[in-house]
Design a protein around this motif. Structure first.
Motif, PDB file in Angstrom:
ATOM      1  N   LEU A 301       0.821  -1.208   0.000  1.00 42.29           N
ATOM      2  CA  LEU A 301       0.000   0.000   0.000  1.00 42.29           C
ATOM      3  C   LEU A 301       0.859   1.265   0.000  1.00 42.29           C
ATOM      4  N   TRP A 302       2.031   1.195   0.594  1.00 40.77           N
ATOM      5  CA  TRP A 302       2.959   2.333   0.562  1.00 40.77           C
ATOM      6  C   TRP A 302       3.307   2.677  -0.886  1.00 40.77           C
ATOM      7  N   GLY A 303       3.669   1.652  -1.653  1.00 47.50           N
ATOM      8  CA  GLY A 303       4.016   1.870  -3.057  1.00 47.50           C
ATOM      9  C   GLY A 303       2.835   2.369  -3.870  1.00 47.50           C
ATOM     10  N   GLU A 304       1.658   1.771  -3.640  1.00 48.72           N
ATOM     11  CA  GLU A 304       0.464   2.168  -4.389  1.00 48.72           C
ATOM     12  C   GLU A 304       0.077   3.613  -4.066  1.00 48.72           C
ATOM     13  N   THR A 305       0.164   3.975  -2.797  1.00 44.41           N
ATOM     14  CA  THR A 305      -0.197   5.329  -2.387  1.00 44.41           C
ATOM     15  C   THR A 305       0.762   6.353  -2.956  1.00 44.41           C
ATOM     16  N   LEU A 306       2.056   6.053  -2.939  1.00 40.87           N
ATOM     17  CA  LEU A 306       3.039   6.995  -3.468  1.00 40.87           C
ATOM     18  C   LEU A 306       2.851   7.182  -4.972  1.00 40.87           C
ATOM     19  N   ARG A 307       2.625   6.084  -5.684  1.00 41.21           N
ATOM     20  CA  ARG A 307       2.416   6.190  -7.135  1.00 41.21           C
ATOM     21  C   ARG A 307       1.160   7.002  -7.447  1.00 41.21           C
ATOM     22  N   LEU A 308       0.092   6.741  -6.683  1.00 36.25           N
ATOM     23  CA  LEU A 308      -1.155   7.470  -6.919  1.00 36.25           C
ATOM     24  C   LEU A 308      -0.982   8.947  -6.565  1.00 36.25           C
ATOM     25  N   ALA A 309      -0.234   9.234  -5.498  1.00 36.11           N
ATOM     26  CA  ALA A 309       0.005  10.631  -5.111  1.00 36.11           C
ATOM     27  C   ALA A 309       0.794  11.360  -6.190  1.00 36.11           C
ATOM     28  N   ARG A 310       1.776  10.680  -6.759  1.00 38.21           N
ATOM     29  CA  ARG A 310       2.576  11.295  -7.829  1.00 38.21           C
ATOM     30  C   ARG A 310       1.695  11.611  -9.045  1.00 38.21           C
ATOM     31  N   THR A 311       0.862  10.643  -9.428  1.00 36.99           N
ATOM     32  CA  THR A 311      -0.050  10.860 -10.553  1.00 36.99           C
ATOM     33  C   THR A 311      -1.068  11.946 -10.230  1.00 36.99           C
ATOM     34  N   SER A 312      -1.577  11.911  -8.996  1.00 40.10           N
ATOM     35  CA  SER A 312      -2.577  12.899  -8.580  1.00 40.10           C
ATOM     36  C   SER A 312      -1.989  14.301  -8.593  1.00 40.10           C
ATOM     37  N   TYR A 313      -0.732  14.423  -8.174  1.00 38.04           N
ATOM     38  CA  TYR A 313      -0.099  15.743  -8.180  1.00 38.04           C
ATOM     39  C   TYR A 313      -0.005  16.270  -9.614  1.00 38.04           C
ATOM     40  N   SER A 314       0.419  15.428 -10.505  1.00 38.78           N
ATOM     41  CA  SER A 314       0.530  15.832 -11.911  1.00 38.78           C
ATOM     42  C   SER A 314      -0.815  16.283 -12.460  1.00 38.78           C
ATOM     43  N   ASP A 315      -1.849  15.478 -12.214  1.00 45.51           N
ATOM     44  CA  ASP A 315      -3.183  15.814 -12.722  1.00 45.51           C
ATOM     45  C   ASP A 315      -3.750  17.050 -12.029  1.00 45.51           C
ATOM     46  N   ALA A 316      -3.479  17.182 -10.729  1.00 41.93           N
ATOM     47  CA  ALA A 316      -4.032  18.309  -9.977  1.00 41.93           C
ATOM     48  C   ALA A 316      -3.411  19.627 -10.427  1.00 41.93           C
ATOM     49  N   VAL A 317      -2.096  19.657 -10.595  1.00 35.26           N
ATOM     50  CA  VAL A 317      -1.442  20.891 -11.052  1.00 35.26           C
ATOM     51  C   VAL A 317      -1.871  21.218 -12.475  1.00 35.26           C
ATOM     52  N   THR A 318      -2.020  20.193 -13.305  1.00 36.05           N
ATOM     53  CA  THR A 318      -2.483  20.413 -14.675  1.00 36.05           C
ATOM     54  C   THR A 318      -3.870  21.043 -14.685  1.00 36.05           C
TER      55      THR A 318
END
Length: 407
Positions: A301-318
């Motif tokens: 879950l640590w890995g899944e959360t970090l990957r999702l956070a990275r993707t979410s940051y990209s989409d959120a800033v966009t």
């Protein structure tokens, strides 16, 4: 006279200072200026010269191209402007939440967090300073309310998904910490699995049972003198040391079940710590298996959360950048009129140069606010010389369209 080579050296030095001294977040300003019968190129160069020239090297200035959107009535634009302001605040909050999740997953390591804060695998700075509207993702044939609705749905969805995943990770982490705590601490609190053996206990007796008591390391003599008299029906000479650490010694003692509660109560009064324990020959093995499973789940879950956070940051800033573009367009039309003819730029002020850059812009374009604005700025110039929070710049009225992003 400043030569080109000296100017370049100065700017390189300024960029190095900006890199080494800048805080973990960077301010960006999105500004639009009406062309007023001038060419867009001339307006851009004029604006740039005010804050990015040899004698006013306060910021980097890049174009921030905004397409022409469908324009409704004036009343609808006013309503849309108010709604976009609310959405803007929500988007900013979501971006901050994503960063907070990253900090939680990466244990507050700012350097590692910044490594994850990228947009489409590019640094945020690179994305914003070369921004272009994504027509494939957000079709300009849609109305402004439709575009803002699309952006809001995207942001809401990623916020919910990330919250859910982070909650799952926190639960798994909490479960793992709980079982790990049982394996640590002193004998008054830690798990006794693996320390107490079958031979240390009286099992399967109808009338008697073995209790386990953690005795402070310096009170062992008192224990050995008193335990037989703490309650009735304590089996004489039935206590022996089972384990020991730096703080406590663990003793067993056999008592009649009828007086077990009374014995435990007397132990507490003498500052001896009764331990709840039920013997299970498979308990240690089961505990180890559970800890391993929880560790694997937490890691996954640590890995899944970090990957999702990275993707979410990209989409959120966009999404946030596109909302800023939409908001800038609406406000520019409201301020400068139709047809929309303005130049929009994104400004990256250097560290500790924000106030100087803003003052230069205000000075250059105060005429857009009319005589009243110029007079107001003149009267408040002395107060402006005092330090003020950079975040207040957008709250103050600017004679030109001005919005900020902090990422």
């Amino acid at each position: 006279m400043i030569t080109r080579s000296k100017l370049n050296t100065r700017r390189i030095k300024q960029q190095e200072d900006n890199w080494t001294m800048a805080p973990s977040t960077q301010h960006y300003w999105i500004v639009s200026i009406p062309t007023e019968n001038s060419s867009r190129g001339d307006v851009f160069q004029s604006l740039k010269s005010r804050i990015a020239s040899s004698n006013r090297d306060y910021a980097e200035v890049s174009t921030f191209p905004i397409p022409a959107f469908k324009i409704g009535t004036l009343d609808s634009l006013v309503s849309q402007s108010e709604e976009l302001a609310k959405i803007d605040a929500q988007f900013e909050g979501t971006v901050l939440k994503v960063v907070d999740v990253m900090k939680g997953v990466l244990q507050g390591d700012d350097d590692k967090v910044r490594e994850q804060c990228v947009v489409n695998d590019r640094p945020v700075d690179s994305y914003l300073t070369s921004f272009s509207w994504s027509t494939t993702r957000y079709r300009t044939t849609l109305s402004i309310p439709e575009l803002s609705s699309t952006l809001t749905k995207e942001m809401t969805s990623l916020d919910i998904d990330l919250r859910t995943k982070y909650s799952q990770y926190q639960q798994a982490k909490g479960n793992l910490l709980t079982i790990q705590r049982k394996q640590t601490g002193n004998l008054s609190t830690r798990s006794l699995e693996g320390l107490v053996h079958k031979d240390d206990l009286v099992l399967e007796s109808e009338y008697m049972e073995t209790l386990l008591v953690a005795v402070p390391i310096n009170d062992q003599k008192d224990w050995l003198k008193q335990y037989e008299t703490l309650a009735p029906m304590v089996v004489p000479r039935s206590s022996s040391k089972v384990a020991e650490d730096d703080d406590f010694a663990l003793y067993n003692v056999t008592v009649f079940k009828k007086y077990s509660h009374q014995f435990s109560q007397k132990c507490r009064e003498h500052k001896f710590v009764p331990r709840e324990y039920k013997y299970d020959e498979n308990a240690l093995e089961n505990s180890q298996k559970e800890q391993k499973q929880l560790g694997e789940q937490e890691k996954k879950l640590w890995g899944e959360t970090l990957r999702l956070a990275r993707t979410s940051y990209s989409d959120a800033v966009t999404a946030w950048a596109h909302l800023k573009a939409l908001r800038t367009f609406v406000e520019s039309v409201l301020r400068y009129g139709l047809p929309p003819d303005f130049v929009s730029v994104i400004i990256k002020p250097y560290h500790k140069q924000e106030k100087k850059a803003k003052k230069e812009l205000d000075s250059a374009y105060s005429y857009l606010g009319g005589p009243a604005f110029s007079e107001k700025k003149s009267k408040s110039r002395k107060a402006d010389d005092d330090d003020a929070a950079i975040g207040a710049l957008e709250v103050e009225y600017s004679p030109y369209v001005f919005y900020s992003m902090v990422v």
